[in-house]
Write a protein that holds these residues in place. Structure first.
Motif, PDB file in Angstrom:
ATOM      1  N   LEU A  51       0.873  -1.177   0.000  1.00  0.00           N
ATOM      2  CA  LEU A  51       0.000   0.000   0.000  1.00  0.00           C
ATOM      3  C   LEU A  51       0.908   1.224   0.000  1.00  0.00           C
ATOM      4  O   LEU A  51       1.840   1.297   0.808  1.00  0.00           O
ATOM      5  CB  LEU A  51      -0.898   0.013   1.243  1.00  0.00           C
ATOM      6  N   GLU A  52       0.645   2.186  -0.884  1.00  0.00           N
ATOM      7  CA  GLU A  52       1.573   3.320  -0.957  1.00  0.00           C
ATOM      8  C   GLU A  52       0.921   4.616  -1.376  1.00  0.00           C
ATOM      9  O   GLU A  52       1.066   5.059  -2.511  1.00  0.00           O
ATOM     10  CB  GLU A  52       2.774   3.001  -1.843  1.00  0.00           C
ATOM     11  N   PRO A  53       0.213   5.275  -0.430  1.00  0.00           N
ATOM     12  CA  PRO A  53      -0.362   6.575  -0.752  1.00  0.00           C
ATOM     13  C   PRO A  53       0.701   7.620  -1.092  1.00  0.00           C
ATOM     14  O   PRO A  53       1.712   7.738  -0.380  1.00  0.00           O
ATOM     15  CB  PRO A  53      -1.128   6.965   0.520  1.00  0.00           C
ATOM     16  N   MET A  54       0.455   8.319  -2.195  1.00  0.00           N
ATOM     17  CA  MET A  54       1.226   9.502  -2.585  1.00  0.00           C
ATOM     18  C   MET A  54       0.244  10.661  -2.517  1.00  0.00           C
ATOM     19  O   MET A  54      -0.785  10.630  -3.196  1.00  0.00           O
ATOM     20  CB  MET A  54       1.764   9.331  -4.014  1.00  0.00           C
ATOM     21  N   VAL A  55       0.536  11.651  -1.677  1.00  0.00           N
ATOM     22  CA  VAL A  55      -0.452  12.688  -1.356  1.00  0.00           C
ATOM     23  C   VAL A  55       0.149  14.068  -1.637  1.00  0.00           C
ATOM     24  O   VAL A  55       1.289  14.343  -1.256  1.00  0.00           O
ATOM     25  CB  VAL A  55      -0.893  12.558   0.119  1.00  0.00           C
ATOM     26  N   ASN A  56      -0.655  14.912  -2.311  1.00  0.00           N
ATOM     27  CA  ASN A  56      -0.188  16.246  -2.711  1.00  0.00           C
ATOM     28  C   ASN A  56      -0.941  17.346  -1.968  1.00  0.00           C
ATOM     29  O   ASN A  56      -2.134  17.203  -1.694  1.00  0.00           O
ATOM     30  CB  ASN A  56      -0.415  16.472  -4.212  1.00  0.00           C
ATOM     31  N   VAL A  57      -0.220  18.446  -1.703  1.00  0.00           N
ATOM     32  CA  VAL A  57      -0.873  19.629  -1.121  1.00  0.00           C
ATOM     33  C   VAL A  57      -1.862  20.225  -2.116  1.00  0.00           C
ATOM     34  O   VAL A  57      -2.960  20.641  -1.753  1.00  0.00           O
ATOM     35  CB  VAL A  57       0.189  20.677  -0.703  1.00  0.00           C
ATOM     36  N   GLY A  58      -1.497  20.271  -3.385  1.00  0.00           N
ATOM     37  CA  GLY A  58      -2.369  20.866  -4.410  1.00  0.00           C
ATOM     38  C   GLY A  58      -3.159  19.785  -5.132  1.00  0.00           C
ATOM     39  O   GLY A  58      -3.748  18.912  -4.513  1.00  0.00           O
ATOM     40  N   GLY A  59      -3.179  19.868  -6.458  1.00  0.00           N
ATOM     41  CA  GLY A  59      -3.954  18.921  -7.264  1.00  0.00           C
ATOM     42  C   GLY A  59      -3.262  17.578  -7.397  1.00  0.00           C
ATOM     43  O   GLY A  59      -2.077  17.441  -7.072  1.00  0.00           O
ATOM     44  N   TRP A  60      -4.021  16.581  -7.868  1.00  0.00           N
ATOM     45  CA  TRP A  60      -3.470  15.221  -7.915  1.00  0.00           C
ATOM     46  C   TRP A  60      -2.614  14.956  -9.149  1.00  0.00           C
ATOM     47  O   TRP A  60      -1.925  13.941  -9.215  1.00  0.00           O
ATOM     48  CB  TRP A  60      -4.578  14.177  -7.811  1.00  0.00           C
ATOM     49  N   ARG A  61      -2.634  15.872 -10.116  1.00  0.00           N
ATOM     50  CA  ARG A  61      -1.947  15.567 -11.376  1.00  0.00           C
ATOM     51  C   ARG A  61      -0.429  15.617 -11.228  1.00  0.00           C
ATOM     52  O   ARG A  61       0.115  16.400 -10.437  1.00  0.00           O
ATOM     53  CB  ARG A  61      -2.389  16.525 -12.478  1.00  0.00           C
ATOM     54  N   THR A  62       0.246  14.770 -11.995  1.00  0.00           N
ATOM     55  CA  THR A  62       1.711  14.695 -11.955  1.00  0.00           C
ATOM     56  C   THR A  62       2.267  14.764 -13.373  1.00  0.00           C
ATOM     57  O   THR A  62       1.534  14.628 -14.352  1.00  0.00           O
ATOM     58  CB  THR A  62       2.188  13.362 -11.341  1.00  0.00           C
ATOM     59  N   ARG A  63       3.578  14.963 -13.469  1.00  0.00           N
ATOM     60  CA  ARG A  63       4.273  14.805 -14.754  1.00  0.00           C
ATOM     61  C   ARG A  63       5.663  14.246 -14.470  1.00  0.00           C
ATOM     62  O   ARG A  63       6.171  14.359 -13.345  1.00  0.00           O
ATOM     63  CB  ARG A  63       4.351  16.128 -15.522  1.00  0.00           C
ATOM     64  N   ALA A  64       6.254  13.632 -15.502  1.00  0.00           N
ATOM     65  CA  ALA A  64       7.594  13.052 -15.355  1.00  0.00           C
ATOM     66  C   ALA A  64       8.628  14.027 -15.906  1.00  0.00           C
ATOM     67  O   ALA A  64       8.378  14.727 -16.892  1.00  0.00           O
ATOM     68  CB  ALA A  64       7.675  11.725 -16.086  1.00  0.00           C
ATOM     69  N   LEU A  65       9.790  14.082 -15.259  1.00  0.00           N
ATOM     70  CA  LEU A  65      10.879  14.938 -15.738  1.00  0.00           C
ATOM     71  C   LEU A  65      11.604  14.270 -16.906  1.00  0.00           C
ATOM     72  O   LEU A  65      11.390  13.102 -17.226  1.00  0.00           O
ATOM     73  CB  LEU A  65      11.865  15.234 -14.612  1.00  0.00           C
ATOM     74  N   GLU A  66      12.502  15.038 -17.522  1.00  0.00           N
ATOM     75  CA  GLU A  66      13.210  14.576 -18.718  1.00  0.00           C
ATOM     76  C   GLU A  66      14.158  13.406 -18.425  1.00  0.00           C
ATOM     77  O   GLU A  66      14.601  12.723 -19.350  1.00  0.00           O
ATOM     78  CB  GLU A  66      14.021  15.720 -19.363  1.00  0.00           C
ATOM     79  N   ASP A  67      14.487  13.184 -17.150  1.00  0.00           N
ATOM     80  CA  ASP A  67      15.348  12.027 -16.836  1.00  0.00           C
ATOM     81  C   ASP A  67      14.597  10.710 -17.027  1.00  0.00           C
ATOM     82  O   ASP A  67      15.173   9.630 -16.903  1.00  0.00           O
ATOM     83  CB  ASP A  67      15.949  12.130 -15.419  1.00  0.00           C
ATOM     84  N   GLY A  68      13.303  10.799 -17.323  1.00  0.00           N
ATOM     85  CA  GLY A  68      12.519   9.596 -17.585  1.00  0.00           C
ATOM     86  C   GLY A  68      12.009   8.895 -16.332  1.00  0.00           C
ATOM     87  O   GLY A  68      11.268   7.923 -16.433  1.00  0.00           O
ATOM     88  N   TRP A  69      12.412   9.367 -15.155  1.00  0.00           N
ATOM     89  CA  TRP A  69      12.020   8.718 -13.901  1.00  0.00           C
ATOM     90  C   TRP A  69      11.296   9.637 -12.928  1.00  0.00           C
ATOM     91  O   TRP A  69      10.214   9.311 -12.473  1.00  0.00           O
ATOM     92  CB  TRP A  69      13.253   8.117 -13.193  1.00  0.00           C
ATOM     93  N   THR A  70      11.934  10.769 -12.606  1.00  0.00           N
ATOM     94  CA  THR A  70      11.415  11.599 -11.522  1.00  0.00           C
ATOM     95  C   THR A  70      10.004  12.087 -11.828  1.00  0.00           C
ATOM     96  O   THR A  70       9.769  12.706 -12.860  1.00  0.00           O
ATOM     97  CB  THR A  70      12.333  12.823 -11.294  1.00  0.00           C
ATOM     98  N   VAL A  71       9.080  11.790 -10.914  1.00  0.00           N
ATOM     99  CA  VAL A  71       7.692  12.244 -11.045  1.00  0.00           C
ATOM    100  C   VAL A  71       7.514  13.437 -10.122  1.00  0.00           C
ATOM    101  O   VAL A  71       7.872  13.367  -8.937  1.00  0.00           O
ATOM    102  CB  VAL A  71       6.720  11.113 -10.661  1.00  0.00           C
ATOM    103  N   VAL A  72       6.968  14.540 -10.651  1.00  0.00           N
ATOM    104  CA  VAL A  72       6.714  15.742  -9.839  1.00  0.00           C
ATOM    105  C   VAL A  72       5.232  16.107  -9.912  1.00  0.00           C
ATOM    106  O   VAL A  72       4.529  15.694 -10.838  1.00  0.00           O
ATOM    107  CB  VAL A  72       7.564  16.948 -10.319  1.00  0.00           C
ATOM    108  N   THR A  73       4.781  16.886  -8.942  1.00  0.00           N
ATOM    109  CA  THR A  73       3.400  17.382  -9.012  1.00  0.00           C
ATOM    110  C   THR A  73       3.295  18.360 -10.176  1.00  0.00           C
ATOM    111  O   THR A  73       4.196  19.168 -10.420  1.00  0.00           O
ATOM    112  CB  THR A  73       3.003  18.093  -7.703  1.00  0.00           C
ATOM    113  N   ALA A  74       2.176  18.313 -10.901  1.00  0.00           N
ATOM    114  CA  ALA A  74       1.995  19.183 -12.067  1.00  0.00           C
ATOM    115  C   ALA A  74       1.988  20.653 -11.651  1.00  0.00           C
ATOM    116  O   ALA A  74       2.485  21.514 -12.382  1.00  0.00           O
ATOM    117  CB  ALA A  74       0.705  18.819 -12.795  1.00  0.00           C
ATOM    118  N   ASP A  75       1.448  20.931 -10.440  1.00  0.00           N
ATOM    119  CA  ASP A  75       1.345  22.330  -9.998  1.00  0.00           C
ATOM    120  C   ASP A  75       2.503  22.768  -9.109  1.00  0.00           C
ATOM    121  O   ASP A  75       2.509  23.880  -8.582  1.00  0.00           O
ATOM    122  CB  ASP A  75      -0.001  22.555  -9.298  1.00  0.00           C
ATOM    123  N   GLY A  76       3.495  21.907  -8.927  1.00  0.00           N
ATOM    124  CA  GLY A  76       4.668  22.269  -8.134  1.00  0.00           C
ATOM    125  C   GLY A  76       4.443  22.222  -6.635  1.00  0.00           C
ATOM    126  O   GLY A  76       5.334  22.578  -5.857  1.00  0.00           O
TER     127      GLY A  76
END
Ligand code: MF3
Ligand code: CO
Length: 249
Positions: free
Chosen positions: A201-226
């Motif tokens: 079980l692995e909740p990933m929880v954001n202060v802002g919106g739930w959307r994410t995007r991946a960085l150019e390294d192909g791995w790191t996932v960040v929140t879409a709104d920072g």
């Protein structure tokens, strides 16, 4: 292939894998220092896993280049340790996996470094609480959606949002087995839980919106709104009366 039911022997090995993961995570959390490069954590992760007789599971998994994931602040998951220097007030998510005699353990924690903002501290506590509520909902006769809903309800009741694009998972001989375990959903839906099912079980929880995007390294996932994000994970097994956490020291 349905969801595998593990034998008592297999669960014993997963408990050992889980112990290796939990002890290594505790060492990593204790090593966090303002001014350190996140790369230093990768060396510790490898050493601590191997000295306990485990095999690191993340390195080379689908090409992942490190032993641990280190995701800082707006990074959600899959941050690659490197030259980034940790600063006072950072929130640092550490995600780690190990194999012991063919069986997997997988866990994550988020740790605040120094003077963390009130919002950061509340996010960490809400995410830890979401995982605890998910574990409490895991028992024979309950449905997968009961876990998902318990996680979602707790995180959203604190004013935060749960990530949708990444989910928990079954685990055993493979790091990722059936079923997928979303951190959102409806009570009573999804597969019936049975004694001997093992999952992460692995909740990933954001202060802002739930959307994410991946960085150019192909791995790191960040929140879409920072906005800030936190992540907690345990490997569990469904037992007679409830669930046992396998990733404990
Ligand atoms: N704990 C994560 C997961 O369950 C991390 C694995 S990603 C890896 O998917 F590539 F680093 F292995
Ligand atoms: Co996982």
């Amino acid at each position: 292939m349905g969801i595998e039911i593990k034998s008592a022997n297999e669960i014993g090995l997963m408990r050992e894998a889980g112990r290796i993961v939990a002890e290594t995570l505790a060492t990593l959390a204790g090593a966090l220092r303002v001014g350190m490069m996140t790369r230093e954590l990768d060396d510790i992760a490898r050493e601590e896993i191997e000295k306990r007789g485990g095999i690191p599971s993340f390195k080379d998994y689908r090409g992942y280049p490190a032993y641990v994931c280190v995701s800082v602040n707006e990074q959600v998951v899959h941050g690659i340790p490197g030259e980034r220097v940790l600063r006072d007030g950072d929130i640092v998510s550490l995600d780690l996996g190990a194999i012991y005699r063919g069986f997997q353990g997988d866990a994550a924690v988020t740790v605040g470094l120094g003077q963390v903002s009130r919002q950061g501290r509340e996010l960490i506590e809400a995410t830890r609480g979401a995982l605890e509520n998910g574990i409490a909902a895991a028992k024979p006769g309950a449905h997968l959606g009961d876990i998902s809903a318990a996680i979602q309800r707790h995180a959203e009741s604190k004013g935060f949002s749960v990530v949708r694009e990444y989910v928990g998972h079954g685990i055993g001989r493979q790091m990722h087995e059936d079923p997928q375990v979303p951190n959102y959903g409806n009570p009573g839906e999804g597969v019936l839980l049975r004694k001997g099912m093992t999952m992460a079980l692995e909740p990933m929880v954001n202060v802002g919106g739930w959307r994410t995007r991946a960085l150019e390294d192909g791995w790191t996932v960040v929140t879409a709104d920072g906005s800030l994000s936190a992540h907690f994970e345990h490997t569990i097994v469904i037992t007679d009366g409830g669930a046992e956490v396998l990733t404990l020291p």
